[in-house]
Structure formats: C-alpha cells, structure tokens
Design a protein around this motif. Structure first.
Motif, PDB file in Angstrom:
ATOM      1  N   GLN A  78     -11.960  -4.167 -18.191  1.00  0.00           N
ATOM      2  CA  GLN A  78     -12.220  -3.651 -16.849  1.00  0.00           C
ATOM      3  C   GLN A  78     -13.492  -4.272 -16.265  1.00  0.00           C
ATOM      4  OE1 GLN A  78      -9.744  -1.454 -15.690  1.00  0.00           O
ATOM      5  NE2 GLN A  78      -8.879  -2.116 -17.662  1.00  0.00           N
ATOM      6  N   ASP A  79     -13.636  -4.132 -14.956  1.00  0.00           N
ATOM      7  CA  ASP A  79     -14.796  -4.717 -14.277  1.00  0.00           C
ATOM      8  C   ASP A  79     -16.106  -4.126 -14.756  1.00  0.00           C
ATOM      9  OD1 ASP A  79     -13.126  -6.330 -12.799  1.00  0.00           O
ATOM     10  OD2 ASP A  79     -13.093  -5.004 -11.050  1.00  0.00           O
ATOM     11  N   ASP A  80     -16.084  -2.886 -15.237  1.00  0.00           N
ATOM     12  CA  ASP A  80     -17.325  -2.251 -15.699  1.00  0.00           C
ATOM     13  C   ASP A  80     -17.639  -2.566 -17.152  1.00  0.00           C
ATOM     14  OD1 ASP A  80     -15.453  -0.807 -17.087  1.00  0.00           O
ATOM     15  OD2 ASP A  80     -15.982   1.150 -16.247  1.00  0.00           O
ATOM     16  N   GLY A  81     -16.828  -3.444 -17.762  1.00  0.00           N
ATOM     17  CA  GLY A  81     -17.068  -3.842 -19.142  1.00  0.00           C
ATOM     18  C   GLY A  81     -16.307  -3.027 -20.166  1.00  0.00           C
ATOM     19  N   SER A  82     -15.709  -1.931 -19.758  1.00  0.00           N
ATOM     20  CA  SER A  82     -14.925  -1.124 -20.698  1.00  0.00           C
ATOM     21  C   SER A  82     -13.566  -1.768 -20.947  1.00  0.00           C
ATOM     22  CB  SER A  82     -14.734   0.296 -20.147  1.00  0.00           C
ATOM     23  OG  SER A  82     -13.975   0.269 -18.935  1.00  0.00           O
ATOM     24  N   ILE A  83     -12.919  -1.339 -22.001  1.00  0.00           N
ATOM     25  CA  ILE A  83     -11.600  -1.861 -22.370  1.00  0.00           C
ATOM     26  C   ILE A  83     -10.682  -0.680 -22.634  1.00  0.00           C
ATOM     27  CG2 ILE A  83     -10.295  -3.220 -24.065  1.00  0.00           C
ATOM     28  CD1 ILE A  83     -12.879  -4.800 -24.562  1.00  0.00           C
ATOM     29  N   HIS A  84      -9.570  -0.639 -21.918  1.00  0.00           N
ATOM     30  CA  HIS A  84      -8.618   0.439 -22.178  1.00  0.00           C
ATOM     31  C   HIS A  84      -7.219   0.035 -21.737  1.00  0.00           C
ATOM     32  CE1 HIS A  84      -8.764   1.525 -17.886  1.00  0.00           C
ATOM     33  NE2 HIS A  84     -10.077   1.530 -17.970  1.00  0.00           N
ATOM     34  N   THR A  85      -6.244   0.852 -22.106  1.00  0.00           N
ATOM     35  CA  THR A  85      -4.857   0.586 -21.712  1.00  0.00           C
ATOM     36  C   THR A  85      -4.615   1.111 -20.299  1.00  0.00           C
ATOM     37  OG1 THR A  85      -3.960   2.701 -22.452  1.00  0.00           O
ATOM     38  CG2 THR A  85      -4.166   0.953 -24.115  1.00  0.00           C
TER      39      THR A  85
END
Length: 199
Positions: A10-17
């Motif tokens: 994600q743009d905020d650096g997080s990673i998720h499905t």
C-alpha cells in the motif's frame, strides 16, 4: 489458487490483502483441507532485500613537491590505470557477479568503483612512464584523510593500496569525502617525477 500471492503493498507502506468474504459451506476444499468452512489459500510472498552495495574511489594526482599531501597548485595525473582486486588478489567482481573493469584516469584524475558487495579489496595503480609513488601508504581502514596518499611501491615494482575493508553504513560520511557511508572516496595515490640524475 493456493500457490500465488494475495498481498499488495500500500501507499502507506503497509502490506495486506484485498477485502474478501468468507461464507460457511462455500470455501475451497482443495487448499490443504476438505472443510468447505475454511479458506487456507490466503498466501503472502516476500523477497529478501538486496544487501546494500559499497563503493571506493577517488583521486590520482601529481605530487610535485613529493610531500605526500595534495596541494592546491598540484594537478591530476591523467592516464593512470587503476585496478580493483579482491581479497585473493584477483580481479574484483561487482554485486552482480561481473568482473570489475580497470579505470584509466582522465583529466580530473578521478576513479570510482561502485556497485560492490561489502568485503576486502586492494587497488593497484600503473602510472605513465616516469612517475613514481610519493610518500604515503596510509592504511585506508584507519586513515580518513582525504588529502594524503594511500599507495606505496611494492617489492616487485608495482604500486598498490594495501588490503582494506568496505562495510555498508560504516564508511566516511559526507563531511569527510562528499558521499554517504556506503562509500569510501578518500582512497588517493600521489606520484611525482624524480629529477634526472646529473653527471
């Protein structure tokens, strides 16, 4: 599918499905179990970050007064061939496994070897005919001066900068050599022309 990647950065650096639904009795039965109430196919793959690379350079010059220090009125040495060697004395290889080509200095006397894996290296310099190394030989790992000479003549007549260690994040900072702490741009070598013998 139970062999692909369901994660997205994600743009905020997080990673998720992405958002998904679970419904009793409708989930896959070929995902490692036979229970239609569970979904065991939500996978996330990662790759290891590439190690930071290091660099070494900097200046081959004519030390006209043979004092081992770079003076404002002294010039660069053009046509010196600078070669980077690995710990075992053979041609160094870069971070991609390619042999590092020698560099012939131009009018600015500069050389730079970059994209290197961290490790131990030495440098040899072949100067144009008539030039010999000035006073110097300061050890690269303990000498942060950017105005002295790190090379010295060897018993076989070659000129070498002795083995030194390059470590990402631990090299001289911008205030010392103008680049970041992944490179050492203080590794210099001075030469002079001895006077012709008189008879």
């Amino acid at each position: 599918a139970n062999t692909d990647n369901n994660c997205v950065a994600q743009d905020d650096g997080s990673i998720h499905t992405a958002l998904f639904s679970l419904a009793a009795g409708t989930e896959p039965v070929d995902d490692g179990d036979t229970d239609a109430n569970t979904n065991l196919s939500i996978d996330c793959g990662f790759v290891a970050p590439k190690p930071a690379t290091v660099a070494v350079g900097d200046y081959i010059w004519v030390d006209a007064n043979n004092d081992g220090k770079q003076d404002a009125d002294e010039s660069a040495l053009t046509g010196a061939v600078v070669t980077l060697l690995g710990k075992d004395g053979t041609a160094a290889k870069d971070a991609d496994g390619n042999e590092v080509a020698a560099i012939t200095t131009g009018a600015d006397g500069k050389y730079l070897f970059s994209n290197l894996p961290a490790g131990e290296y030495s440098v040899t310099i072949k100067a144009p005919a008539g030039y010999v190394p000035t006073k110097g030989g300061a050890a690269v790992d303990t000498d942060e001066s950017n105005t002295d000479s790190n090379c010295s003549a060897q018993a076989d007549g070659s000129v070498e900068i002795a083995l030194f260690n390059l470590v990402a994040g631990q090299e001289p900072d911008t205030a010392v050599d103008g680049d970041d702490t992944n490179g050492n741009l203080t590794v210099d070598c001075g030469f002079y022309q001895p006077p012709e013998p008189t008879h």
